[in-house]
Scaffold this motif. Structure first.
Motif, PDB file in Angstrom:
ATOM      1  N   HIS A   1       0.619  -1.289  -0.031  1.00 32.67           N
ATOM      2  CA  HIS A   1      -0.242   0.107   0.021  1.00 32.67           C
ATOM      3  C   HIS A   1       1.101   1.295   0.255  1.00 32.67           C
ATOM      4  CE1 HIS A   1      -3.353  -3.312   1.277  1.00 32.67           C
ATOM      5  NE2 HIS A   1      -4.217  -2.186   0.936  1.00 32.67           N
ATOM      6  N   GLU A   2       0.615   2.229  -0.570  1.00 32.25           N
ATOM      7  CA  GLU A   2       1.386   3.685  -0.439  1.00 32.25           C
ATOM      8  C   GLU A   2      -0.023   4.225   0.035  1.00 32.25           C
ATOM      9  OE1 GLU A   2       3.776   4.263  -2.159  1.00 32.25           O
ATOM     10  OE2 GLU A   2       4.066   2.945  -3.840  1.00 32.25           O
ATOM     11  N   PRO A   3       0.773   5.216   1.073  1.00 30.56           N
ATOM     12  CA  PRO A   3      -0.128   6.814   1.108  1.00 30.56           C
ATOM     13  C   PRO A   3      -1.116   6.859   0.749  1.00 30.56           C
ATOM     14  CG  PRO A   3       2.016   7.327   1.378  1.00 30.56           C
ATOM     15  CD  PRO A   3       2.168   6.246   0.367  1.00 30.56           C
ATOM     16  N   GLU A   4      -2.218   7.601   0.538  1.00 34.57           N
ATOM     17  CA  GLU A   4      -3.589   8.281  -0.054  1.00 34.57           C
ATOM     18  C   GLU A   4      -3.864   8.941   0.805  1.00 34.57           C
ATOM     19  OE1 GLU A   4      -5.955   5.447  -2.081  1.00 34.57           O
ATOM     20  OE2 GLU A   4      -5.033   3.828  -0.647  1.00 34.57           O
ATOM     21  N   PHE A   5      -4.705  10.378  -0.052  1.00 31.10           N
ATOM     22  CA  PHE A   5      -5.642  11.443   0.520  1.00 31.10           C
ATOM     23  C   PHE A   5      -6.320  11.406  -0.446  1.00 31.10           C
ATOM     24  CE2 PHE A   5      -6.252  15.715   1.163  1.00 31.10           C
ATOM     25  CZ  PHE A   5      -6.036  16.153   2.294  1.00 31.10           C
ATOM     26  N   ASP A   6      -7.380  11.440   0.818  1.00 28.06           N
ATOM     27  CA  ASP A   6      -9.068  11.508   0.776  1.00 28.06           C
ATOM     28  C   ASP A   6      -9.051  12.774   0.647  1.00 28.06           C
ATOM     29  OD1 ASP A   6     -12.015  12.045   0.764  1.00 28.06           O
ATOM     30  OD2 ASP A   6     -12.447   9.485   1.914  1.00 28.06           O
ATOM     31  N   TYR A   7      -9.134  13.725  -1.090  1.00 23.89           N
ATOM     32  CA  TYR A   7     -10.048  14.773  -0.917  1.00 23.89           C
ATOM     33  C   TYR A   7     -11.123  14.662  -0.349  1.00 23.89           C
ATOM     34  CZ  TYR A   7      -5.438  14.938  -3.309  1.00 23.89           C
ATOM     35  OH  TYR A   7      -4.207  14.807  -3.798  1.00 23.89           O
ATOM     36  N   LEU A   8     -11.965  14.513  -0.281  1.00 22.88           N
ATOM     37  CA  LEU A   8     -13.083  14.603  -0.252  1.00 22.88           C
ATOM     38  C   LEU A   8     -13.529  15.183   1.320  1.00 22.88           C
ATOM     39  CD1 LEU A   8     -15.914  14.597  -1.725  1.00 22.88           C
ATOM     40  CD2 LEU A   8     -16.654  12.359  -0.582  1.00 22.88           C
ATOM     41  N   LYS A   9     -12.623  14.519   2.487  1.00 22.90           N
ATOM     42  CA  LYS A   9     -12.841  14.504   4.133  1.00 22.90           C
ATOM     43  C   LYS A   9     -11.496  15.489   4.141  1.00 22.90           C
ATOM     44  CE  LYS A   9     -15.251  10.930   4.649  1.00 22.90           C
ATOM     45  NZ  LYS A   9     -15.749   9.607   4.512  1.00 22.90           N
ATOM     46  N   SER A  10     -10.667  15.609   3.313  1.00 23.80           N
ATOM     47  CA  SER A  10      -9.461  16.170   4.124  1.00 23.80           C
ATOM     48  C   SER A  10      -8.362  15.354   4.903  1.00 23.80           C
ATOM     49  CB  SER A  10      -9.328  17.673   4.396  1.00 23.80           C
ATOM     50  OG  SER A  10      -9.971  17.987   3.067  1.00 23.80           O
ATOM     51  N   LEU A  11      -7.775  14.154   4.670  1.00 19.78           N
ATOM     52  CA  LEU A  11      -7.798  13.151   5.782  1.00 19.78           C
ATOM     53  C   LEU A  11      -6.795  12.263   4.814  1.00 19.78           C
ATOM     54  CD1 LEU A  11     -11.198  10.931   6.947  1.00 19.78           C
ATOM     55  CD2 LEU A  11      -9.263  12.767   8.692  1.00 19.78           C
ATOM     56  N   GLU A  12      -5.900  12.227   5.583  1.00 20.82           N
ATOM     57  CA  GLU A  12      -4.751  11.165   5.196  1.00 20.82           C
ATOM     58  C   GLU A  12      -4.760  10.133   5.138  1.00 20.82           C
ATOM     59  OE1 GLU A  12      -0.678  12.698   5.887  1.00 20.82           O
ATOM     60  OE2 GLU A  12      -0.735  14.205   6.410  1.00 20.82           O
ATOM     61  N   ILE A  13      -4.377   8.742   4.165  1.00 22.95           N
ATOM     62  CA  ILE A  13      -5.197   7.731   4.754  1.00 22.95           C
ATOM     63  C   ILE A  13      -3.711   7.204   4.185  1.00 22.95           C
ATOM     64  CG2 ILE A  13      -5.645   5.165   3.503  1.00 22.95           C
ATOM     65  CD1 ILE A  13      -7.304   7.515   1.935  1.00 22.95           C
ATOM     66  N   GLU A  14      -2.889   6.526   5.908  1.00 25.38           N
ATOM     67  CA  GLU A  14      -2.048   5.440   5.838  1.00 25.38           C
ATOM     68  C   GLU A  14      -1.674   4.395   4.981  1.00 25.38           C
ATOM     69  OE1 GLU A  14      -1.680   4.694  10.116  1.00 25.38           O
ATOM     70  OE2 GLU A  14      -1.084   6.571  10.876  1.00 25.38           O
ATOM     71  N   GLU A  15      -0.533   4.318   4.932  1.00 28.51           N
ATOM     72  CA  GLU A  15       0.103   3.272   4.495  1.00 28.51           C
ATOM     73  C   GLU A  15      -0.191   1.806   5.183  1.00 28.51           C
ATOM     74  OE1 GLU A  15       3.964   5.404   4.267  1.00 28.51           O
ATOM     75  OE2 GLU A  15       1.974   5.928   4.914  1.00 28.51           O
ATOM     76  N   LYS A  16      -0.392   2.170   6.004  1.00 30.60           N
ATOM     77  CA  LYS A  16       0.295   1.391   7.238  1.00 30.60           C
ATOM     78  C   LYS A  16      -0.087  -0.069   7.259  1.00 30.60           C
ATOM     79  CE  LYS A  16      -0.688  -0.341  11.998  1.00 30.60           C
ATOM     80  NZ  LYS A  16      -2.334   0.465  12.707  1.00 30.60           N
ATOM     81  N   ILE A  17      -0.137  -1.317   7.108  1.00 29.02           N
ATOM     82  CA  ILE A  17      -1.275  -2.452   6.832  1.00 29.02           C
ATOM     83  C   ILE A  17      -1.452  -2.622   8.345  1.00 29.02           C
ATOM     84  CG2 ILE A  17      -0.635  -5.169   6.183  1.00 29.02           C
ATOM     85  CD1 ILE A  17       0.304  -2.923   3.955  1.00 29.02           C
ATOM     86  N   ASN A  18      -2.599  -3.312   8.248  1.00 32.36           N
ATOM     87  CA  ASN A  18      -3.184  -3.647   9.222  1.00 32.36           C
ATOM     88  C   ASN A  18      -3.254  -4.792   8.955  1.00 32.36           C
ATOM     89  OD1 ASN A  18      -3.468  -0.952   9.836  1.00 32.36           O
ATOM     90  ND2 ASN A  18      -5.926  -0.774   9.383  1.00 32.36           N
TER      91      ASN A  18
END
Length: 445
Positions: free
Chosen positions: A78-95
């Motif tokens: 996974h790569e870091p992403e950005f949710d532009y709708l909610k202005s949230l960073e989505i971490e790349e961390k594997i859960n």
């Protein structure tokens, strides 16, 4: 731990990862999982990488030396992403990582970060085609007019290459952070759970999933609990459980209705009024739930204890193991440094006779269910000579400290073992400290 001939001793086998005291955030291990044969061991980290180790086969006949695990494949899941709708960073961390049972020469696994689940195919290539009619060896296409003869391409041996390729991407189905993924025993479907919902997926279909549990209240101010973990039963494809932050476990039957809002069983232990405190609700939150391999029991882990439940008895657990009861007097400081919110996982050994979970100070605990014995062991660089036997550790909760005991006040809460895994057939365990993976095996007499 007790084996057929008395107490089983554990030996150091290997440690993976950098030795530096300076740990990069991306290198922190966030999940550990053996595949169904135990030949492969996968770890995921906060940097979105998956590293797979393979058990070396050559020593299989020499019972004295356990075969080692060496790096088999490493890939960026996974790569870091950005949710532009909610202005949230989505971490790349594997859960979570979950292996699928092997059906052919390739291996498949599911890996997930907070929002997106991916199905990866891991395959080997040790031959390459040579002798094309329309292509040069470097890949350029020939002018068809220059071809005067035809030849049959051949496969020639080459160095082994392990390729990881994403076969499916299951996205856009979770509003909240994914905490669990569990493959069904039908090997066709799997579930993914976030804080408020559980979805059912088909492994071949990425554009839709079915919502099977939804605990989101109409008014979010009325929210009293969240889903913390979920797992399918190992043999009954219609049954799954999910645990909550209130310390309850609900079992659901998908045959009853499409939306499993009504549970078929509710496992809950009444709280002991004498232990009631400001922290009661926080420490009763369940961080992990795991079915036993035989499907008769399930194990839950909360902050201070591990409980074994018989699926036929909802009123109370059949076994309760105190993991680090000596921390009960330290809950105030653990709340202040946020450690009280740590999510410890737990695991069964191959025949369900021993359970294991992690603790602080890089300690991990094993409980032998049949002999009612337990042991505390430590994963540290000091005990990392090959075949070195691990010495049991003891924590002194108060009063006069004995020579080999360690005082509660000197425990290092930054060193913690949250993720552990047990080989499905062998006495080999994998234990993740912050950025190191320790592998131990039982001492062969």
């Amino acid at each position: 731990m007790a084996g057929p001939g008395g107490d089983m001793q554990w030996c150091f086998s290997q440690v993976k990862g950098a030795i530096d005291d300076d740990v990069a955030e991306a290198d922190i291990i966030s999940t550990v999982e053996f595949n169904h044969t135990g030949e492969l061991l996968a770890t995921g980290d906060k940097g979105g990488r998956v590293v797979i180790f393979q058990q070396e086969i050559e020593n299989k006949n020499q019972s004295l030396f356990r075969s080692e695990y060496n790096v088999y494949s490493t890939f960026q899941s996974h790569e870091p992403e950005f949710d532009y709708l909610k202005s949230l960073e989505i971490e790349e961390k594997i859960n979570k990582i979950r292996w699928l049972p092997q059906k052919n020469a390739a291996q498949f696994l599911l890996s997930t970060n907070d929002k997106t689940i991916k199905l990866w195919k891991i395959s080997e290539r040790d031959k390459r085609p040579e002798g094309y009619n329309l292509k040069e060896e470097d890949g350029r296409y020939k002018d068809p007019n220059t071809i005067t003869s035809l030849r049959v391409p051949v496969l020639i041996p080459m160095d082994l290459m392990v390729e990881a390729s994403p076969r499916r991407v299951f996205a856009n189905a979770h509003t909240y952070h994914i905490n669990s993924v569990s493959v069904n025993s039908d090997n066709e479907t799997y579930l993914s759970a976030d804080d408020l919902r559980i979805n059912l997926w088909h492994l071949e279909i990425t554009d839709r999933s079915f919502n099977i549990v939804d605990i989101k209240p109409a008014n979010m101010e009325e929210l009293t609990e969240v889903i913390t973990a979920a797992e399918f039963h190992p043999h009954h494809c219609n049954t799954f459980v999910y645990s909550s932050s209130k310390g309850t476990i609900r079992m659901c039957d998908m045959r009853a209705s499409a939306l499993c809002d009504k549970h078929s069983k509710l496992f809950e232990e009444p709280e002991d009024p004498s232990n009631r405190s400001f922290f009661s609700e926080i420490i009763s939150s369940i961080s992990d739930v795991k079915f036993s391999h035989n499907g008769r029991y399930m194990m839950t882990r909360d902050y201070l204890s591990m409980k074994i439940w018989d699926l036929n008895m909802e009123s109370r657990p059949v076994e309760t193991y105190q993991v680090h009861e000596y921390l009960r007097s330290k809950l105030c400081s653990l709340y202040e440094n946020d450690c009280i919110f740590d999510k410890f996982e737990c695991c069964w050994n191959g025949n369900d006779s021993v359970v294991m979970t992690g603790s602080y100070n890089n300690f991990f605990r094993m409980f032998d269910r049949g002999h009612r014995r337990d042991v505390t062991l430590e994963a540290s660089r000091e005990n990392s000579k090959p075949m070195q036997v691990l010495k049991p550790r003891k924590v002194c909760a108060g009063g006069k400290r004995k020579k080999d005991e360690i005082s509660v006040d000197s425990l290092d809460f930054n060193k913690k073992i949250l993720h552990t895994a047990w080989h499905p057939q062998d006495n080999i365990i994998a234990v993740a400290t912050t950025n190191n993976l320790y592998i131990f095996h039982d001492k062969v007499n």
